[in-house]
Motif scaffolding. Structure first.
Motif, PDB file in Angstrom:
ATOM      1  N   THR A 175      21.094  40.997  -1.177  1.00  0.00           N
ATOM      2  CA  THR A 175      20.190  40.035  -0.553  1.00  0.00           C
ATOM      3  C   THR A 175      20.993  38.977   0.184  1.00  0.00           C
ATOM      4  OG1 THR A 175      18.588  40.336  -2.340  1.00  0.00           O
ATOM      5  CG2 THR A 175      18.332  38.389  -0.953  1.00  0.00           C
ATOM      6  N   PRO A 176      20.860  38.916   1.524  1.00  0.00           N
ATOM      7  CA  PRO A 176      21.633  37.908   2.258  1.00  0.00           C
ATOM      8  C   PRO A 176      21.146  36.496   1.953  1.00  0.00           C
ATOM      9  CG  PRO A 176      20.110  39.050   3.726  1.00  0.00           C
ATOM     10  CD  PRO A 176      20.048  39.763   2.412  1.00  0.00           C
ATOM     11  N   VAL A 177      22.081  35.595   1.746  1.00  0.00           N
ATOM     12  CA  VAL A 177      21.784  34.188   1.486  1.00  0.00           C
ATOM     13  C   VAL A 177      22.486  33.353   2.539  1.00  0.00           C
ATOM     14  CG1 VAL A 177      22.011  32.283  -0.145  1.00  0.00           C
ATOM     15  CG2 VAL A 177      21.562  34.597  -0.991  1.00  0.00           C
ATOM     16  N   ARG A 200      13.990  33.183  -4.820  1.00  0.00           N
ATOM     17  CA  ARG A 200      15.408  33.383  -4.498  1.00  0.00           C
ATOM     18  C   ARG A 200      15.817  34.827  -4.769  1.00  0.00           C
ATOM     19  NH1 ARG A 200      18.404  33.513  -9.107  1.00  0.00           N
ATOM     20  NH2 ARG A 200      17.542  32.594 -11.007  1.00  0.00           N
ATOM     21  N   GLY A 201      15.174  35.746  -4.081  1.00  0.00           N
ATOM     22  CA  GLY A 201      15.511  37.140  -4.241  1.00  0.00           C
ATOM     23  C   GLY A 201      14.917  37.745  -5.488  1.00  0.00           C
ATOM     24  N   GLY A 202      13.658  37.435  -5.758  1.00  0.00           N
ATOM     25  CA  GLY A 202      12.980  37.970  -6.926  1.00  0.00           C
ATOM     26  C   GLY A 202      12.993  37.061  -8.130  1.00  0.00           C
ATOM     27  N   GLN A 203      13.756  35.987  -8.084  1.00  0.00           N
ATOM     28  CA  GLN A 203      13.817  35.018  -9.174  1.00  0.00           C
ATOM     29  C   GLN A 203      13.312  33.663  -8.676  1.00  0.00           C
ATOM     30  OE1 GLN A 203      14.709  35.796 -12.329  1.00  0.00           O
ATOM     31  NE2 GLN A 203      14.931  37.916 -11.630  1.00  0.00           N
ATOM     32  N   PRO A 204      12.706  32.856  -9.553  1.00  0.00           N
ATOM     33  CA  PRO A 204      12.200  31.552  -9.102  1.00  0.00           C
ATOM     34  C   PRO A 204      13.337  30.574  -8.815  1.00  0.00           C
ATOM     35  CG  PRO A 204      11.952  31.770 -11.470  1.00  0.00           C
ATOM     36  CD  PRO A 204      12.404  33.111 -10.977  1.00  0.00           C
ATOM     37  N   TRP A 205      13.041  29.587  -7.997  1.00  0.00           N
ATOM     38  CA  TRP A 205      13.993  28.513  -7.742  1.00  0.00           C
ATOM     39  C   TRP A 205      14.067  27.605  -8.971  1.00  0.00           C
ATOM     40  CZ3 TRP A 205      16.737  29.280  -3.515  1.00  0.00           C
ATOM     41  CH2 TRP A 205      16.164  29.923  -2.422  1.00  0.00           C
ATOM     42  N   ARG A 206      15.272  27.237  -9.374  1.00  0.00           N
ATOM     43  CA  ARG A 206      15.495  26.316 -10.489  1.00  0.00           C
ATOM     44  C   ARG A 206      16.269  25.112  -9.955  1.00  0.00           C
ATOM     45  NH1 ARG A 206      19.043  28.146 -13.672  1.00  0.00           N
ATOM     46  NH2 ARG A 206      18.398  27.192 -15.653  1.00  0.00           N
ATOM     47  N   VAL A 207      15.754  23.912 -10.186  1.00  0.00           N
ATOM     48  CA  VAL A 207      16.363  22.714  -9.613  1.00  0.00           C
ATOM     49  C   VAL A 207      16.510  21.646 -10.695  1.00  0.00           C
ATOM     50  CG1 VAL A 207      15.365  23.210  -7.345  1.00  0.00           C
ATOM     51  CG2 VAL A 207      14.166  21.677  -8.911  1.00  0.00           C
ATOM     52  N   GLU A 219       6.156  30.176  10.108  1.00  0.00           N
ATOM     53  CA  GLU A 219       5.762  30.653  11.437  1.00  0.00           C
ATOM     54  C   GLU A 219       6.793  31.621  12.001  1.00  0.00           C
ATOM     55  OE1 GLU A 219       5.286  27.139  13.721  1.00  0.00           O
ATOM     56  OE2 GLU A 219       3.333  26.618  12.861  1.00  0.00           O
ATOM     57  N   LEU A 220       8.051  31.418  11.626  1.00  0.00           N
ATOM     58  CA  LEU A 220       9.124  32.304  12.068  1.00  0.00           C
ATOM     59  C   LEU A 220       9.232  33.559  11.205  1.00  0.00           C
ATOM     60  CD1 LEU A 220      11.901  29.623  12.775  1.00  0.00           C
ATOM     61  CD2 LEU A 220      10.620  30.956  14.473  1.00  0.00           C
ATOM     62  N   GLY A 221       8.382  33.660  10.186  1.00  0.00           N
ATOM     63  CA  GLY A 221       8.417  34.816   9.312  1.00  0.00           C
ATOM     64  C   GLY A 221       9.359  34.688   8.137  1.00  0.00           C
ATOM     65  N   ILE A 222       9.826  33.466   7.867  1.00  0.00           N
ATOM     66  CA  ILE A 222      10.753  33.225   6.758  1.00  0.00           C
ATOM     67  C   ILE A 222       9.966  32.656   5.586  1.00  0.00           C
ATOM     68  CG2 ILE A 222      12.771  31.918   6.005  1.00  0.00           C
ATOM     69  CD1 ILE A 222      13.689  31.914   8.935  1.00  0.00           C
ATOM     70  N   VAL A 223       9.914  33.399   4.492  1.00  0.00           N
ATOM     71  CA  VAL A 223       9.116  33.002   3.331  1.00  0.00           C
ATOM     72  C   VAL A 223       9.973  32.361   2.250  1.00  0.00           C
ATOM     73  CG1 VAL A 223       7.606  33.834   1.496  1.00  0.00           C
ATOM     74  CG2 VAL A 223       7.399  34.774   3.809  1.00  0.00           C
ATOM     75  N   ASN A 224      11.163  32.920   2.006  1.00  0.00           N
ATOM     76  CA  ASN A 224      11.990  32.478   0.889  1.00  0.00           C
ATOM     77  C   ASN A 224      12.993  31.426   1.344  1.00  0.00           C
ATOM     78  OD1 ASN A 224      10.714  34.404  -0.804  1.00  0.00           O
ATOM     79  ND2 ASN A 224      12.060  35.993   0.012  1.00  0.00           N
TER      80      ASN A 224
END
Length: 363
Positions: free
Chosen positions: A33-35, A219-226, A199-204
């Motif tokens: 998964t590209p980051v 974040r690639g199948g996992q939730p964001w943790r902050v 709008e640009l098609g970027i969801v994550n």
């Protein structure tokens, strides 16, 4: 002689810590998964943008567009220097109808709506109060106003309700109104940035600025943790998982301040007294959007530990945390259920925002 603006020796350490936490969070993503992580400038502070699963060319386009949009809004929404909001502020004292610049309209609408729900504890019509304290410049002017100056301004009692809006025209019924939306401006700009990414098609995506976070997707199948920071911003109190469309807004007494004659003055001003609110150290709120979370955090900070739950109910907030002057942590049960505790030494009181009754104290 006034003391200079207080230096912040912990800030580089804190930024490094936040960056490390973001990298650790991303470590769980699949290697395929590209980051893409990049740093922009937003309203005078760094803004970190993380995109997951996005083609490099689209990521570059998104970064360039967001940088341009945020730079434009920072200029247009500056209440004091040349820009659309500053020009509107110059016209309001006349009492005559003025045309609302289209670039300012989303900020004005959002500010009016959220101010009306805050029980008067968030009042962007008190821009002159911000200027009196010297928080209209960077670094702040390290000289507090006199009590006479504060009394004169508070007697005029400017509020957002004294603005009459008709389409793209606006008129102030109180000539002392000067608009300064404070932390709302960068928060709304970040919400609009998330909308543009979609709008640009970027969801994550994840956007971080200071102690605030705005999540979209995962974040690639996992939730964001902050992280939620301790009082003073010196370390991490806890980790919280954000939903697919959720924001963490934070207001703290260390984010913007100065020292004068040995006393620290911060920019979270109580509209009722004209002075910095003193009962709270930091407030964190989770909401679906960063604008609402940030304004709610401001209002709860001003309300303090005795009245924050009343204001939370009025603003529809159920997931929130407040650290008081004694360092005690007050957290709603809804947020407590989502926390991963990091600081075992914190004394935490769980409370219910519906009944305002204290629950068990965490060991």
């Amino acid at each position: 002689m006034p003391s200079p603006c207080r230096p912040s020796p912990t800030r580089p350490i804190l930024l490094a810590l936040l960056a490390l936490l973001a990298l650790l969070a991303l470590a769980g993503c699949r290697e395929t998964t590209p980051v893409n992580t990049t740093r922009l400038q937003a309203f005078g502070e760094p803004l970190d943008l993380t995109l997951v699963g996005v083609d490099p060319e689209l990521a570059r386009r998104a970064r360039d567009e967001l940088s341009e949009d945020i730079t434009f809004r920072a200029r247009a929404w500056d209440p004091w220097r040349a820009g659309a909001l500053a020009e509107l502020n110059q016209r309001l004292p006349s009492g005559e109808p003025a045309t609302i610049p289209p670039s300012v309209l989303p900020l004005l609408r959002t500010g009016q709506r959220l101010a009306a729900r805050s029980q008067g504890l968030y009042n962007p019509a008190l821009g002159e109060l911000v200027a009196r304290w010297g928080f209209d410049r960077t670094p702040p002017r390290a000289t507090p106003p006199t009590q006479a100056q504060l009394d004169a301004l508070l007697t005029q009692a400017p509020t957002m309700a004294q603005l009459r809006r008709d389409g793209l025209e606006i008129r102030a019924t109180n000539p002392s109104i000067q608009l300064d939306f404070g932390r709302l401006a960068p928060a709304l700009a970040i919400d609009l940035a998330i909308a543009r990414l979609r709008e640009l098609g970027i969801v994550n995506a994840l956007i971080q600025r200071g102690g605030t976070w705005r999540a979209s997707g995962d974040r690639g199948g996992q939730p964001w943790r902050v992280p939620i920071l301790r009082a003073g911003g010196s370390g991490v109190l806890a980790i919280v998982t954000l939903g697919r469309d959720e924001a963490l807004g934070s207001v703290a007494d260390h984010q913007r301040d100065f020292i004068h004659q040995g006393e620290v003055y911060h920019d979270v001003l109580d509209p009722r007294t004209g002075r910095p609110a003193r009962a709270s150290r930091t407030v964190t709120v989770l909401q679906p959007d960063l604008a609402s979370a940030t304004v709610a955090a401001h209002a709860l900070f001003v309300a303090g530990p005795e009245h924050w739950l009343e204001v939370a109910r009025a603003m529809g907030v159920t997931t929130a945390l407040l650290i008081d002057r004694a360092g005690e942590v007050h957290v709603t049960q809804a947020l407590w259920d989502r926390l991963e505790r990091v600081d075992p030494g914190a004394r935490i009181h769980r409370v219910n925002p519906i009944t305002t009754e204290a629950a068990a104290t965490a060991p």
